[in-house]
Design an enzyme around this catalytic site. Structure first.
Site, PDB file in Angstrom:
ATOM      1  CE  LYS A  31       5.353  32.664  65.471  1.00 17.26           C
ATOM      2  NZ  LYS A  31       5.033  31.661  66.584  1.00 17.26           N
ATOM      3  CG  HIS A  32       3.386  36.876  63.637  1.00 21.94           C
ATOM      4  ND1 HIS A  32       2.994  36.659  62.542  1.00 21.94           N
ATOM      5  CD2 HIS A  32       3.114  35.554  63.949  1.00 21.94           C
ATOM      6  CE1 HIS A  32       2.552  35.573  61.970  1.00 21.94           C
ATOM      7  NE2 HIS A  32       2.536  34.919  63.024  1.00 21.94           N
ATOM      8  CG  ASN A  89       1.957  51.316  74.983  1.00 24.26           C
ATOM      9  OD1 ASN A  89       2.592  52.253  74.683  1.00 24.26           O
ATOM     10  ND2 ASN A  89       0.517  51.351  75.441  1.00 24.26           N
ATOM     11  CG  HIS A 137       3.883  51.569  66.347  1.00 28.35           C
ATOM     12  ND1 HIS A 137       3.049  50.732  66.979  1.00 28.35           N
ATOM     13  CD2 HIS A 137       4.206  52.673  67.344  1.00 28.35           C
ATOM     14  CE1 HIS A 137       2.706  51.404  68.222  1.00 28.35           C
ATOM     15  NE2 HIS A 137       3.491  52.306  68.372  1.00 28.35           N
TER      16      HIS A 137
END
Length: 395
Positions: free
Chosen positions: A72-73, A235, A395
């Site tokens: 999710k996302h 993180n 990221h």
């Protein structure tokens, strides 16, 4: 899959990150390794699908077991490999009475890790989807599935989902990306070598604590934690047990906040297996999603009067809430948990918090200025801690 060509291949998408961001497309160098079998993908769909499938594929390679991820996302809500489910977990995961194949069991575990976060997920599967897995997907609220293939029966089941609009993606399991990847941000292009770090048992060889007993099940769970962290927005911290994640803390600026978030999720995962949770008398006609939300609110210590009334309306018989002492007594039974960090642990507070959620085994990158302090913390709790020597920021 697409035919091999030297020309860039383009797949038009519904829209970008948001509906007002138009001109969205997927562009591949030559052959696209992805095929849209059903549905109409959007930008975020593909971000979740590509990250989720890499996670499931790497879990398969690291453990040799069918694997699944619930995404999710652009972070995993849960990840797991095939392992038998206890009667308590079957009930907590809403799969009691179902015949589950190994792949379906892996997905049931991945989704059950955090059912709140998995609502409307991208399901990523390491193996060819069978009818058992398709039936499980059909009954859950999910936006898409990505896998290396599907049986005819599985496709027939999945194509009927969401009135025929369920997004089904087929991906080449042997696809090897270009070793150099690029990203455009603010009109400028960033370039780096892609993260092709291989996660295997060599990451667990450097044990730095007094306790060096690392059983096979803990090795498996630590590998699951590391592979999961490789595809979690940093993180990030991951708690694992019995072949699955039980708590993931993603995208926090402070590592201790990741540890607390993931630990709180692990605690809630275990509290959902309390006899009171497993034997709630729900109002007839309440959907699984509504039952799931009601169990979550049961774990809250404070509700507004309006919330309380709406919550009580979910039940034929309103369940008693657990006191803090009762919760702590139940959580004391949570033992043998594994814990992974995507980078070094800068302070001992991470292990102080982790110890409250039954953590016994730890893997982290190492090389902090306070390594000695963190090792002492692990020794204080009798933990086994290994330095992986690799940072896994994503990221």
């Amino acid at each position: 899959m697409s035919q091999t060509t030297n020309q860039p291949q383009v797949l038009e998408l519904r829209y970008g990150m948001n509906p007002h961001q138009k001109q969205a497309k997927l562009i591949g160098e030559g052959t696209l390794p992805i095929k849209v079998v059903n549905g109409d993908p959007g930008f975020i769909n593909l971000l979740d699908a590509f990250n989720g499938f890499q996670l499931a594929r790497e879990l398969r390679r690291a453990t040799g077991l069918p694997a699944a991820a619930s995404f999710k996302h652009v972070s995993p809500a849960g990840a797991a490999v095939a392992a038998p489910l206890t009667p308590e977990l079957k009930k907590a995961y809403f799969v009691e009475g179902l015949e589950l194949s190994p792949l379906a069991t892996a997905y049931a575990r991945a989704r059950g890790a955090d059912r709140m976060s998995s609502f409307g997920d991208a399901a990523a599967l390491s193996d060819i989807v069978d009818a058992s897995t398709a039936q499980l997907l059909k009954r859950e609220v999910s936006d898409l599935v990505v896998a290396p293939g599907y049986t005819d029966e599985a496709l027939e089941i999945l194509r009927a989902k969401k009135n025929g609009g369920y997004l089904i993606l087929q991906i080449d399991p042997d696809f090897v990306p270009n070793p150099v990847e690029t990203r455009t941000l603010f009109g400028m292009t960033l370039q780096q070598e892609r993260n092709d770090a291989v996660i295997d048992e060599t990451a667990l060889e450097r044990i730095v604590t007094e306790n060096k007993e690392l059983p096979e099940n803990a090795k498996r769970d630590l590998l699951i934690a590391l592979v999961t962290l490789k595809y979690t927005q940093s993180n990030s911290i991951c708690y694992t047990l019995d072949g699955q994640t039980i708590g993931i803390g993603a995208g926090q600026q402070s590592r201790i906040h990741c540890t607390r978030l993931a630990g709180d999720k692990a605690d809630r995962w275990f509290l959902r297996q309390h006899p009171t949770a497993l034997n709630m008398a729900f109002r007839q006609g309440l959907s699984r999603a509504e039952q799931n939300n009601a169990i979550d609110l049961w774990l809250e210590e404070e509700l507004t009067p309006v919330e309380q009334a709406a919550w009580e309306a979910c039940f034929e018989q309103v369940p008693a809430r657990l006191t803090r002492e009762e919760k702590r007594e139940w959580l004391s039974k949570l033992q043998g948990v594994s814990y992974g960090s995507d980078a070094f642990l800068p302070f001992r507070d991470n292990l102080d918090r982790a110890s409250r959620s039954g953590v016994k085994y730890v893997v982290q990158a190492g090389s902090s200025m306070r390594d000695e302090e963190v090792v002492k913390a692990a020794n204080d709790y009798g933990m086994v801690m290994a330095y992986s020597g690799v940072r896994l920021f994503h990221h």
